[in-house]
Motif scaffolding. Structure first.
Motif, short mmCIF file in Angstrom:
data_model
loop_
_atom_site.label_atom_id
_atom_site.label_comp_id
_atom_site.label_asym_id
_atom_site.label_seq_id
_atom_site.Cartn_x
_atom_site.Cartn_y
_atom_site.Cartn_z
N VAL A 33 0.88 -1.17 0.00
CA VAL A 33 0.00 0.00 0.00
C VAL A 33 0.92 1.22 0.00
O VAL A 33 1.65 1.45 0.97
N ALA A 47 1.68 5.45 -0.78
CA ALA A 47 1.20 6.83 -0.97
C ALA A 47 2.42 7.65 -1.37
O ALA A 47 3.47 7.53 -0.76
N THR A 48 2.29 8.43 -2.45
CA THR A 48 3.46 9.17 -2.93
C THR A 48 3.33 10.66 -2.70
O THR A 48 2.23 11.20 -2.53
N TYR A 49 4.48 11.30 -2.70
CA TYR A 49 4.63 12.74 -2.52
C TYR A 49 5.53 13.17 -3.69
O TYR A 49 6.75 13.15 -3.55
N THR A 72 -1.48 -1.37 -4.26
CA THR A 72 -2.36 -0.22 -4.44
C THR A 72 -1.55 1.03 -4.13
O THR A 72 -0.60 0.98 -3.34
N ALA A 73 -1.90 2.12 -4.79
CA ALA A 73 -1.14 3.36 -4.60
C ALA A 73 -2.05 4.57 -4.71
O ALA A 73 -3.05 4.54 -5.43
N THR A 74 -1.71 5.60 -3.96
CA THR A 74 -2.32 6.91 -4.12
C THR A 74 -1.18 7.87 -4.46
O THR A 74 -0.26 8.05 -3.66
N VAL A 76 0.27 11.56 -5.41
CA VAL A 76 -0.07 12.96 -5.09
C VAL A 76 1.08 13.87 -5.49
O VAL A 76 2.25 13.55 -5.26
N SER A 81 8.93 11.38 -2.85
CA SER A 81 8.93 10.63 -1.59
C SER A 81 7.79 9.63 -1.63
O SER A 81 6.80 9.84 -2.33
N ALA A 89 5.54 6.79 1.01
CA ALA A 89 5.25 6.05 2.23
C ALA A 89 4.80 4.66 1.80
O ALA A 89 3.81 4.53 1.08
N ASN A 112 3.80 0.71 2.72
CA ASN A 112 3.39 -0.31 3.68
C ASN A 112 3.50 -1.67 2.99
O ASN A 112 2.87 -1.90 1.96
N TYR A 122 -0.50 14.29 4.86
CA TYR A 122 0.18 15.40 4.21
C TYR A 122 -0.20 16.62 5.04
O TYR A 122 -1.21 17.27 4.80
N ARG A 164 -12.43 4.76 -4.31
CA ARG A 164 -12.28 3.71 -5.31
C ARG A 164 -12.04 2.35 -4.66
O ARG A 164 -11.50 2.29 -3.55
N SER A 202 -5.88 -3.93 -4.73
CA SER A 202 -4.98 -4.92 -4.12
C SER A 202 -5.70 -5.78 -3.09
O SER A 202 -5.10 -6.69 -2.51
#
Lengths: 340, 340
Positions: free
Chosen positions: A146, A148-150, A225-227, A229, A238, A240, A242, B150, B293, B297
């Motif tokens: 899982v 999450a990007t920055y 899965t990814a979010t 941003v 960057s 995060a 999991n 964030y 959504r 995964s």
């Protein structure tokens, strides 16, 4: 060798890397669109003319580093391959093509040997994540990610970086920020990644992380899965991350593995709360990894945090490393065949 | 009523909200440390003097909205309670105390009735997440949450916001940014949240999301992990939330539920890639939620994205809503007991 898209942000970085890494070059051709042709760029103390891309431009070229976008790659990669070159393509045009290896040299260098003329350079966020989690996956297969990007403005190009600076300056002067390159003002703001949305609700950038990672790892079972941003950082992404495994993965073991992993630099000072930051990842070759900790929500989970220069390791450096692999393993194509 | 910490960022917002929401007030006392006392603040067209906090200052005060930090709350909450007031405390001092209700009015208003003089206002990121996911939890219990935040500079106070502006201006002029309030430069940069790290590897901010959410939801079984990150946004926090249920939760059902949920505003335009942004959440009462959504995964996973004004709903508004609840449900304490 030729660089297609020499005047762009990645092109500039490619030139710098070929020089600093002493890449063995007989000749270096700089190619760009008609619009950018005619410029001159410095390389190892010489001023090189940027030529307009054409059929003839690829004569006697062994390797093409292409970073001029998907449509340019689709137009010219075939031409270059027909002339005997190996094209290392930085666009997304060929990445999921089963005949095209998708290569991160720290992860799947062996895949490069199977090329049929084109090797694809993965998406930037995918490269950074792959370098950081592959060494763990080798020890215990990852079941699920899982993320999450920055992601910094530079991922949207030099113009986006410039726009953020202008917007920032406007806001500091009490004016309204204007967005033309990016869809919304990014200065002192952030928004979900601006790549096209798919029917799944995921944007293309997120699906690249899902599908490209699976292809690079040669493992279709990893669930991802990814979010994604966009954040008002100029350079370096960057993430995060999991991770879920089948059995517990001790943070100390992960730390030990990553402290010796190629392309990774462990950045952790728990006393001073000092961990990877984009400010410090900018211009660096390594993916900075830290904050490795046992996931308190899952017995087989592991959390980590990474930063990496997405123009460098996320694009240009990875492409140059693939080129170095071609030279080192003698994976170039016989130019005589096509020049005969 | 008294506001303790009237001159801070949350204090200013409290004044604005008490006025704009026409909170029924007999008298409003503004209290602050010796350093800030003597200032005058506008309230409903009147200029109110900020008094130094003292024992006597709480005489005949029915509600204290405290937002002057944990040590001030520890010093004065007991005094105010002894004098018959209900203290709605914005610090983390009493949040995990089993005798102190931790209240988000959209989630657990009934908990407020059990107060023994102190009601705690939860952590800002926790409030925002709670408002957004509670309505889903009501329909199907949430099993696990993986969150990445964030968080804007304002979460670290007005001085941090000012510092980011000064750093940004310095960088735009080619100078080195200086960090004095925050541990590292935040302008065009970001870093893991600067709250103290615990032995678990999680920082206190992350553990607040874990522990406070469980307490607010009255459910110790929800497994939660979080990565909290400071970003160069001036105001409003954003969160990427991955939810896991026992059975699949359709995104359309979630959308329908959240479109009618109190304190939530659904912000989704899939055609224009328009979703919640801190720029638009700033100054708003609602938590903006979007990008709902199906998690690709996990069959029982759901992804969502939220932004909320952490000074407003994440602090001041939530406190005022609790005060409104006290008035409405007649949960105030008999002042005569202590004034007798």
């Amino acid at each position: 060798m030729a660089i297609l898209g020499a005047t762009g942000a990645v092109g500039t970085e490619l030139l710098e890397l070929l020089a600093s890494r002493n890449f063995p070059l007989a000749e270096l051709k700089l190619l760009a669109s008609e619009r950018s042709a005619g410029k001159r760029l410095n390389f190892r103390g010489e001023s090189l003319l940027v030529e307009p891309v054409s059929d003839r431009a690829f004569d006697k070229v062994d390797i093409v580093l292409a970073s001029a976008g998907g449509s340019t790659s689709k137009t010219w990669a075939g031409v270059a391959v027909d002339k005997g070159a190996v094209v290392i393509d930085n666009s997304s045009a060929f990445r999921m093509n089963p005949d095209v290896p998708l290569v991160v040299p720290e992860v799947n260098p062996q895949a490069a040997a199977k090329h049929k003329g084109i090797i694809a350079n993965p998406n930037c966020t995918t490269i950074l994540m792959s370098v950081a989690v592959w060494p763990l996956h080798q020890v215990q297969p990852i079941k699920r990610i899982v993320a999450a990007t920055y992601q910094s403005a530079s991922g949207a190009g030099a113009k986006a970086m410039e726009e953020v600076k202008i917007q920032t300056s406007a806001i500091l002067q009490g004016q309204e920020p204007v967005a033309e390159v990016l869809p919304y003002p990014l200065a002192f703001n952030l928004f979900p990644h601006n790549s096209p949305l798919t029917d799944s609700g995921y944007c293309e950038e997120e699906l690249k992380m899902v599908n490209e990672t699976r292809k690079i790892f040669g493992n279709q079972d990893i669930r991802i899965t990814a979010t994604c941003v966009r954040v008002p950082v100029l350079r370096a992404h960057s993430e995060a991350i999991n991770l879920e495994f089948d059995t517990p993965f001790s943070p100390d073991a992960a730390r030990e593995i990553l402290s010796q992993a190629p392309g990774v630099k462990l950045v952790e000072n728990w006393q001073t709360n000092y961990f990877p930051m984009p400010m410090e990842a900018s211009g660096k070759d390594e993916v900075l990894v830290g904050r490795i900790r046992q996931d308190i929500s899952h017995p087989c989970g592991l959390e980590l945090w990474l930063c990496g220069d997405q123009i460098r390791k996320g694009a240009a450096l990875n492409a140059v490393q693939i080129a170095e692999l071609l030279v080192e393993k003698n994976l170039m194509r016989p130019l005589s065949v096509v020049n005969g």
